[in-house]
Write an enzyme that holds these catalytic residues in place. Structure first.
Site, mmCIF file in Angstrom:
data_model
loop_
_atom_site.group_PDB
_atom_site.id
_atom_site.type_symbol
_atom_site.label_atom_id
_atom_site.label_comp_id
_atom_site.label_asym_id
_atom_site.label_seq_id
_atom_site.Cartn_x
_atom_site.Cartn_y
_atom_site.Cartn_z
ATOM 1 N N CYS B 116 4.182 -1.590 11.955
ATOM 2 C CA CYS B 116 4.306 -0.203 11.493
ATOM 3 C C CYS B 116 4.212 0.646 12.754
ATOM 4 O O CYS B 116 3.128 0.857 13.280
ATOM 5 C CB CYS B 116 3.199 0.159 10.510
ATOM 6 S SG CYS B 116 3.263 1.895 10.024
ATOM 7 N N CYS B 119 2.182 4.106 12.084
ATOM 8 C CA CYS B 119 0.751 4.156 11.745
ATOM 9 C C CYS B 119 0.228 2.744 11.579
ATOM 10 O O CYS B 119 0.132 2.005 12.539
ATOM 11 C CB CYS B 119 0.496 5.035 10.523
ATOM 12 S SG CYS B 119 1.662 4.813 9.170
ATOM 13 N N SER B 120 -0.116 2.349 10.370
ATOM 14 C CA SER B 120 -0.780 1.055 10.194
ATOM 15 C C SER B 120 -0.419 0.436 8.848
ATOM 16 O O SER B 120 -1.204 -0.332 8.303
ATOM 17 C CB SER B 120 -2.288 1.237 10.289
ATOM 18 O OG SER B 120 -2.705 2.214 9.343
ATOM 19 N N CYS B 121 0.744 0.776 8.303
ATOM 20 C CA CYS B 121 1.132 0.267 6.989
ATOM 21 C C CYS B 121 1.242 -1.256 7.044
ATOM 22 O O CYS B 121 1.809 -1.810 7.991
ATOM 23 C CB CYS B 121 2.454 0.890 6.550
ATOM 24 S SG CYS B 121 2.329 2.680 6.459
#
Lengths: 113, 212
Positions: B116, B119-121
Site C-alpha cells: 500500500c 498508507c497501510s491497507c
C-alpha cells in the site's frame, strides 16, 4: 515536500529509499485500543476511513518521521471525533489533565475502560 | 496473546504489559482521554472495545493459510476465491467486513507482491495487523520501483523469466496472494498444507515452506 512535483508526503510509491527495516514489535495495549476505537467509531458512522486518512495526510511529512503509526492514528481519530461533535476540545483538555494526574505510567493512568 | 502476564493484573483486572510501565506519553494520554470521553458520552462501551481487541487478537495469518489450503485442495473453491475473494472467505466463516478482497495467484511464471504505497491497507481480516516493515517508507516506496530487489531483501530471488506483478492496495480494495502449492505435497491433507503457508507468502514477500 516530496522530491516529485505535485505529490503530498504520503504518496511514496516509486521514490528511492534505503534498505527495508525488518525489525517489528508486538502491539501495545494502547495501540490496540486506538485501532479498536477507529473501527468502532467507523462502524457507528462517526467518521470514515477516508476521514481518518484525510487528517493523516494533512499532517505533513515530518509527522511520519516524528511520530509512530498509532500516534498519528490517535491524533487523526481525535480530530475526526471533535469535528463530528462527539466531544469538545475543552472536554478533551480537561480529561487529558485528569489522566495525567493519575500516575506517571500508562498502567497507572489507563483507567478501567 | 491477548491475556498473558496474569500474575501482574492492574487494579481493573486487566493484565499489565511490559510496555505499560514506561513513562506516560502525550499520545497515550490522548488515547485514554478519547476512550473515556466516548464511554462517558455513551458512544461506545468498555465491553465493545474489549471485544474488538479480542477479535483483532484472534485474527492471524492462520486464517489466510486456511483459505489458501482450501484453494489448493478444492478446485471449485479456488475458482470462487479468484472470482470474489471476499465471498469465498466469508464462505469459510471469516468476517471480511465491507472491503473488497482480491486474491492474486502465483504460478510458475507469475509472482505477485502486495503493497500500500499511500498508507497501510492490508488484508487484516485474513492476516491480522500488518507487520511494521509493511508500513515503512522503504517498503512503500520501493515495492513498486524495484520489486525484485525488495524481494531479494526478503530472501526471495526470482528467475528473470518469472513476471513480477505488484498490486497497490487502497482503503477499499485489498489484495491477498494465493501462493503456488509446493512440489511434493500430494499426500498432505488440507490441515497439513495450511501449516506450509506463511504470512509473507500471502503478501508475496515469501514463499510457502517446503514439506519436511
Amino acid at each position: 515536500m516530496s522530491d516529485i512535483d505535485g505529490r503530498r508526503w504520503h504518496d511514496m510509491g516509486g521514490q528511492t529509499a534505503g534498505q527495508i527495516p525488518m525489525e517489528g514489535h508486538d502491539f501495545a495495549l494502547w495501540e490496540k485500543r486506538v485501532d479498536a476505537l477507529m473501527v468502532l467509531c467507523g462502524g457507528k458512522g462517526l467518521f470514515t476511513v477516508d476521514g481518518l486518512r484525510r487528517a493523516l495526510e494533512d499532517m505533513g511529512e515530518d509527522a511520519f518521521e516524528k511520530h509512530t503509526y498509532y500516534e498519528r492514528w490517535i491524533a487523526s481519530v481525535n480530530q475526526n471525533l471533535i469535528e463530528a461533535g462527539a466531544y469538545t476540545l475543552e472536554e478533551l483538555a480537561g480529561k487529558m489533565d485528569e489522566v495525567a494526574a493519575r500516575g506517571a505510567s500508562y498502567g497507572e493512568a489507563q483507567g478501567d475502560g | 496473546m491477548p491475556h498473558d502476564h496474569h500474575d501482574h493484573l492492574s487494579p481493573s483486572g486487566h493484565p499489565y504489559r511490559a510496555d505499560n510501565d514506561g513513562p506516560l506519553t502525550y499520545w497515550q494520554r490522548m488515547e485514554i482521554a478519547v476512550r473515556e470521553l466516548l464511554i462517558e458520552k455513551g458512544v461506545v462501551t468498555p465491553a465493545e472495545i474489549n471485544a474488538q481487541i479480542d477479535a483483532m487478537d484472534a485474527r492471524s495469518p492462520a486464517n489466510g493459510a486456511a483459505v489458501v489450503a482450501r484453494a489448493w485442495t478444492d478446485a471449485d473453491f479456488k475458482a470462487r476465491l479468484l472470482a470474489d475473494a471476499s465471498a469465498a472467505s466469508r464462505e469459510m466463516g471469516f468476517d471480511i467486513g465491507p472491503l473488497n478482497l482480491i486474491a492474486v495467484e502465483n504460478t510458475a511464471t507469475v509472482h505477485n507482491l502486495i503493497v500500500c504505497t499511500l498508507c497501510s491497507c492490508y488484508p487484516r481480516n485474513l492476516l491480522g495487523l500488518p507487520p511494521d516493515w509493511y508500513k515503512t517508507r522503504e517498503y512503500r516506496s520501493r515495492a513498486v520501483r524495484e520489486p525484485r530487489a525488495v524481494l531479494r531483501e526478503f530472501g526471495v530471488d526470482l528467475p528473470n523469466d518469472v513476471q513480477v506483478r505488484v498490486h497497490d492496495s487502497t482503503a477499499d480494495m485489498r489484495y491477498i496472494v494465493l501462493p503456488a502449492r509446493p512440489e511434493g505435497t500430494d499426500v498432505l491433507d488440507e490441515a497439513a498444507l495450511a501449516e506450509l503457508v506463511t504470512r509473507d507468502s500471502m503478501i508475496g514477500t515469501g514463499l510457502p515452506r517446503n514439506p519436511q
